[in-house]
Design a protein around this motif. Structure first.
Motif, short mmCIF file in Angstrom:
data_model
loop_
_atom_site.label_atom_id
_atom_site.label_comp_id
_atom_site.label_asym_id
_atom_site.label_seq_id
_atom_site.Cartn_x
_atom_site.Cartn_y
_atom_site.Cartn_z
N ALA A 267 -44.67 36.26 -7.15
CA ALA A 267 -43.22 36.22 -6.90
C ALA A 267 -42.89 36.72 -5.49
CB ALA A 267 -42.48 37.03 -7.95
N GLU A 268 -43.59 37.77 -5.04
CA GLU A 268 -43.35 38.26 -3.68
C GLU A 268 -43.77 37.24 -2.63
OE1 GLU A 268 -45.42 41.99 -3.59
OE2 GLU A 268 -43.69 43.09 -4.38
N THR A 269 -44.86 36.53 -2.88
CA THR A 269 -45.30 35.50 -1.95
C THR A 269 -44.29 34.36 -1.89
OG1 THR A 269 -47.60 36.05 -2.41
CG2 THR A 269 -47.18 33.92 -1.40
N VAL A 270 -43.81 33.93 -3.06
CA VAL A 270 -42.80 32.86 -3.11
C VAL A 270 -41.53 33.32 -2.41
CG1 VAL A 270 -41.34 31.47 -4.63
CG2 VAL A 270 -43.76 31.77 -5.16
N ARG A 271 -41.13 34.58 -2.63
CA ARG A 271 -39.95 35.13 -1.96
C ARG A 271 -40.09 35.05 -0.45
NH1 ARG A 271 -39.59 41.27 -1.93
NH2 ARG A 271 -41.31 40.79 -0.54
N ASP A 272 -41.26 35.43 0.07
CA ASP A 272 -41.49 35.39 1.52
C ASP A 272 -41.44 33.96 2.05
OD1 ASP A 272 -41.71 38.13 1.41
OD2 ASP A 272 -43.91 38.15 1.53
N LEU A 273 -42.00 33.02 1.28
CA LEU A 273 -41.94 31.61 1.69
C LEU A 273 -40.50 31.09 1.68
CD1 LEU A 273 -45.06 30.20 -0.19
CD2 LEU A 273 -44.79 30.53 2.27
N LEU A 274 -39.72 31.49 0.67
CA LEU A 274 -38.32 31.07 0.61
C LEU A 274 -37.50 31.71 1.73
CD1 LEU A 274 -37.69 31.21 -3.25
CD2 LEU A 274 -38.09 29.19 -1.83
N LYS A 275 -37.85 32.96 2.10
CA LYS A 275 -37.14 33.65 3.19
C LYS A 275 -37.31 32.89 4.50
CE LYS A 275 -37.40 37.82 5.91
NZ LYS A 275 -38.21 38.98 6.22
N GLN B 23 -37.55 29.79 4.89
CA GLN B 23 -36.77 28.55 4.85
C GLN B 23 -35.27 28.80 4.68
OE1 GLN B 23 -38.36 25.73 5.51
NE2 GLN B 23 -40.25 26.92 5.64
N ASN B 24 -34.85 30.08 4.66
CA ASN B 24 -33.44 30.47 4.48
C ASN B 24 -32.84 29.87 3.20
OD1 ASN B 24 -33.36 32.02 6.84
ND2 ASN B 24 -33.00 30.18 8.07
N VAL B 25 -33.57 29.98 2.11
CA VAL B 25 -33.13 29.43 0.83
C VAL B 25 -32.23 30.45 0.13
CG1 VAL B 25 -33.96 28.69 -1.45
CG2 VAL B 25 -35.19 28.03 0.60
N ILE C 191 -30.78 31.74 -3.60
CA ILE C 191 -30.98 31.73 -5.05
C ILE C 191 -29.78 32.43 -5.67
CG2 ILE C 191 -32.38 32.57 -6.96
CD1 ILE C 191 -34.81 32.22 -5.29
N LEU C 192 -29.07 31.72 -6.52
CA LEU C 192 -27.85 32.24 -7.15
C LEU C 192 -26.86 32.74 -6.11
CD1 LEU C 192 -29.38 34.14 -10.20
CD2 LEU C 192 -28.47 31.82 -10.14
N GLY C 193 -26.75 32.03 -5.00
CA GLY C 193 -25.80 32.38 -3.96
C GLY C 193 -26.24 33.50 -3.05
N THR C 194 -27.43 34.03 -3.25
CA THR C 194 -27.94 35.12 -2.43
C THR C 194 -29.00 34.60 -1.49
OG1 THR C 194 -27.58 36.64 -4.28
CG2 THR C 194 -29.02 37.40 -2.50
N ILE C 195 -28.85 34.90 -0.21
CA ILE C 195 -29.87 34.51 0.75
C ILE C 195 -31.09 35.39 0.51
CG2 ILE C 195 -30.50 34.44 3.19
CD1 ILE C 195 -27.61 33.83 3.83
N VAL C 196 -32.24 34.75 0.42
CA VAL C 196 -33.48 35.47 0.15
C VAL C 196 -33.87 36.25 1.40
CG1 VAL C 196 -35.92 35.22 -0.44
CG2 VAL C 196 -34.22 33.71 -1.49
N ASP C 197 -34.03 37.57 1.25
CA ASP C 197 -34.50 38.39 2.35
C ASP C 197 -35.73 39.17 1.89
OD1 ASP C 197 -33.32 40.19 0.66
OD2 ASP C 197 -32.20 41.25 2.19
N GLY C 198 -36.40 39.84 2.79
CA GLY C 198 -37.66 40.51 2.47
C GLY C 198 -37.52 41.71 1.56
N ALA C 199 -36.34 42.29 1.43
CA ALA C 199 -36.17 43.50 0.65
C ALA C 199 -35.55 43.24 -0.72
CB ALA C 199 -35.31 44.50 1.41
#
Length: 160
Positions: free
Chosen positions: A29-37, A39-41, A43-51
């Motif tokens: 999940a952390e790896t997917v989060r970093d990949l999404l970050k 791409q500025n994706v 999720i549920l209206g929240t921009i994915v950031d590293g923290a």
């Protein structure tokens, strides 16, 4: 006596396997989060950031739900998924090797990929441990991560 061994091995190994599955899921999940970050994706209206811990939780719940669905389908469905994963991983390895022999572009050079050369092979061939690390300390971290921390304990019931 065999019934006791089965009960003992099941009870002693189940918590470790559950914890290992949780750690693998969080790592995924952390790896997917970093990949999404990257791409500025959103999720549920929240921009994915590293923290973002909640994004990791959302991705983890989705992952575990998919894995549960695969397990509930049964062995036939699991075999189909495994064959699909085998084909996907084989294709990705082939893609990796093909991409590694192509000439390095300026983009690749900017990101540290120089291509194959004897100079780089000689430079990277020997160990270069840092901060007082040794082969034993690095192996102590690497080995359990690829074999499972209690792989030997899971097979201990087979000993005579």
């Amino acid at each position: 006596m065999p019934a006791f061994r089965f009960e003992y091995s099941f009870e002693s190994c189940f918590p470790q396997n559950a914890v290992a599955a949780a750690m693998y899921t969080i790592g995924f999940a952390e790896t997917v989060r970093d990949l999404l970050k990257e791409q500025n994706v959103k999720i549920l209206g929240t921009i994915v950031d590293g923290a973002s811990v909640n994004i990791v939780r959302i991705i983890g719940v989705i992952t575990i739900t998919i894995i549960l669905g695969i397990a509930l389908i049964g062995m036939r469905g699991e075999m189909v998924v495994q064959i699909t994963l085998l084909i996907t991983l084989s294709a990705s390895l082939l893609d990796f090797f093909i991409g590694s022999v192509l000439p390095a572009t300026e983009y690749k050079k900017r990101h540290g990929f120089e291509g194959y050369s004897w100079k780089i092979i000689k430079e990277n061939f020997g160990p270069k441990f840092q901060n007082g690390e040794t082969f034993q300390s690095v192996f102590g971290i690497f080995f359990p991560s690829v074999t499972g921390i209690l792989a030997g304990a899971n097979m201990s019931g087979n000993l005579k």
